[in-house]
Design an enzyme around this catalytic site. Structure first.
Site, mmCIF file in Angstrom:
data_model
loop_
_atom_site.group_PDB
_atom_site.id
_atom_site.type_symbol
_atom_site.label_atom_id
_atom_site.label_comp_id
_atom_site.label_asym_id
_atom_site.label_seq_id
_atom_site.Cartn_x
_atom_site.Cartn_y
_atom_site.Cartn_z
ATOM 1 N N LEU A 1 0.857 -1.152 0.135
ATOM 2 C CA LEU A 1 -0.057 -0.138 0.083
ATOM 3 C C LEU A 1 0.837 1.335 0.062
ATOM 4 O O LEU A 1 0.192 2.166 0.159
ATOM 5 C CB LEU A 1 -0.947 -0.088 1.176
ATOM 6 C CG LEU A 1 -2.027 -1.207 1.226
ATOM 7 C CD1 LEU A 1 -2.809 -1.074 2.611
ATOM 8 C CD2 LEU A 1 -2.990 -1.112 0.099
ATOM 9 N N GLY A 2 1.971 1.083 -0.318
ATOM 10 C CA GLY A 2 3.017 2.370 -0.348
ATOM 11 C C GLY A 2 3.465 2.902 0.878
ATOM 12 O O GLY A 2 3.506 4.022 0.990
ATOM 13 N N SER B 1 6.086 2.616 2.545
ATOM 14 C CA SER B 1 7.543 3.362 2.472
ATOM 15 C C SER B 1 7.378 4.624 1.779
ATOM 16 O O SER B 1 8.183 5.661 2.288
ATOM 17 C CB SER B 1 8.703 2.266 1.989
ATOM 18 O OG SER B 1 8.347 2.112 0.701
ATOM 19 N N GLU C 1 13.227 5.940 -1.630
ATOM 20 C CA GLU C 1 12.661 4.797 -2.167
ATOM 21 C C GLU C 1 13.712 3.643 -2.817
ATOM 22 O O GLU C 1 13.888 2.492 -2.650
ATOM 23 C CB GLU C 1 11.679 5.068 -3.331
ATOM 24 C CG GLU C 1 10.340 5.444 -2.770
ATOM 25 C CD GLU C 1 9.624 4.242 -1.940
ATOM 26 O OE1 GLU C 1 8.852 3.614 -2.541
ATOM 27 O OE2 GLU C 1 9.707 4.235 -0.725
ATOM 28 N N ASP D 1 5.053 4.969 -6.698
ATOM 29 C CA ASP D 1 4.505 4.987 -5.087
ATOM 30 C C ASP D 1 4.668 6.437 -4.562
ATOM 31 O O ASP D 1 3.925 7.034 -4.131
ATOM 32 C CB ASP D 1 5.336 3.951 -4.271
ATOM 33 C CG ASP D 1 4.592 2.331 -4.474
ATOM 34 O OD1 ASP D 1 3.884 2.234 -5.586
ATOM 35 O OD2 ASP D 1 4.954 1.774 -3.724
#
Length: 396
Positions: free
Chosen positions: A142-143, A145, A192, A203
């Protein structure tokens, strides 16, 4: 330091359509989900840098005098990052005792924080305390990070004065300019890279810009004027390996190219049709027919994903339970477990949603009634943060 205290937040993300086909050059639609990560940055006079991550029980601090030598011989302060400073990253791993093969959430979060802090504040390391709390589960696709890195980027750049202070008197929330958002996004992408190695950039782009984004052959395009849609987000809590699932799809394409390539084309067509429908909803207002189309596309794409081999019995259960209530669901992300989304029409009765949630929780799943198409990164006053979240952030 430009501010004694500031609050920022960023949303998570779901893939609406185009999972797996996107790595083969097809169109995917990613969208922000209104489960947010919140960050509080406080400047202090302690001579220390502190990071508090209560979601993963991580509370660490370092003396600035111990961090300063890590910058020796490294690149000067980066106002606009182009690539990671490999030497600095190596020094940080040695300094923290995090090995090259460590990929656990705690280690990666600490590395990303220290790297961004040192490169943003390289010319004058400041005493700060950063506390982060998230509504997003980690490792669920679910993103989480990316939302963390977007918040770090926005807060550190703002505190350093690289982007403008936002909030006017009596203003509770605000967003930065387009150029400043692009800078936030580029810094978040560095975080990221530290965490994921070779991320797509989708993301962090969703976390920065919010709303709906079109991803095609490496190009990320935010869609303007799209509607906010209600969804039920379900985490089956079934662990899966994205790497293994992506490899499995690739193997199937290589084994049955004449069978699988048309499937990829069809998935891409679903993404494009969904994009067209969302644009019509934004321009002319949503209609029952628009929701009918979105539901049909969800069903079609879920069948596509099963054909690709990334379905799972837990996701079948999600689809069966929600369909029995007249609702339509599909997996989001890599599949093989993980999370799924269920579209909620405006007229869907609360009792129907509650019944579905109770049945899904009885299966051992976690559920959130939320929305997609939420705003991207924002700065807030303390008045804009819910009391429960504020209490957590102010505890450290």
């Amino acid at each position: 330091m430009q501010s004694r205290e500031l609050f920022v937040s960023a949303p998570g993300k779901v893939i609406l359509h185009g999972e797996h086909s996107v790595v083969h050059g097809k169109v995917a639609l990613a969208v922000s989900v209104n489960l947010r990560t919140y960050l509080r940055l406080q400047s202090t006079s302690s001579g220390q840098v502190c990071i508090n991550l209560p979601n993963i029980d991580t509370f660490l601090s370092w003396e600035i005098t111990a961090l300063q030598p890590l910058l020796a011989g490294s690149k000067a302060e980066q106002r606009d990052p182009k690539e990671l400073d490999a030497d600095l990253l190596k020094k940080l791993r040695e300094f923290t005792g995090i090995s090259d093969d460590s990929t656990d959430t705690r280690s990666m979060a600490v590395l990303a924080f220290l790297y961004m802090y040192l490169t943003v504040f390289a010319e004058s390391l400041a005493s700060i305390t950063v506390s982060v709390w998230s509504e997003l589960p980690t490792g669920a696709g679910l993103g989480s990070s990316a939302a963390y890195n977007v918040c770090l980027s926005a807060a550190l750049l703002s505190a350093r004065g690289n982007i403008s202070p936002l909030l006017m008197a009596q203003q509770e929330s605000a967003r930065w300019s387009k150029d400043e958002m692009e800078l936030i996004n580029r810094w978040a992408f560095m975080g990221e890279k530290i965490i994921h190695g070779n991320p797509s950039g989708v993301d962090n782009a969703v976390g920065t810009w919010g709303g709906f984004l079109r991803y095609h052959s490496g190009n990320i395009t935010p869609l303007s004027w799209v509607p906010i849609l209600r969804i039920l987000l379900t985490n089956t809590k079934v662990p899966r390996s994205t790497k293994v699932l992506v490899s499995g799809v690739k193997d199937k394409i290589n084994k049955f190219p004449s069978v699988m390539r048309p499937v990829l084309e069809s998935v891409s067509a679903v993404s494009c049709t969904c994009e067209q429908t969302l644009t019509e909803m934004a321009e002319h207002g949503p209609s029952a027919e628009h929701y009918n189309i979105l539901e049909e596309l969800i069903d079609i794409n879920q069948h596509h994903l099963n054909v690709m081999g990334v379905g799972h019995s837990s996701l079948d259960t999600l689809c069966r339970v929600t369909l029995s209530k007249g609702l339509h669901s599909k997996l989001t992300g890599a599949g093989g477990g993980g999370c799924g989304i269920t579209l909620l029409r405006p007229e869907t009765d609360t009792s129907v949603i509650q019944s579905a949630v109770e049945e899904l929780k009885a299966c051992g799943f976690d559920c959130w009634e939320t929305s997609i198409g939420a705003p991207g990164v924002q700065q807030h006053s303390s008045a804009a943060i819910s009391p429960d979240v504020l209490k957590i952030l102010n505890s450290y």
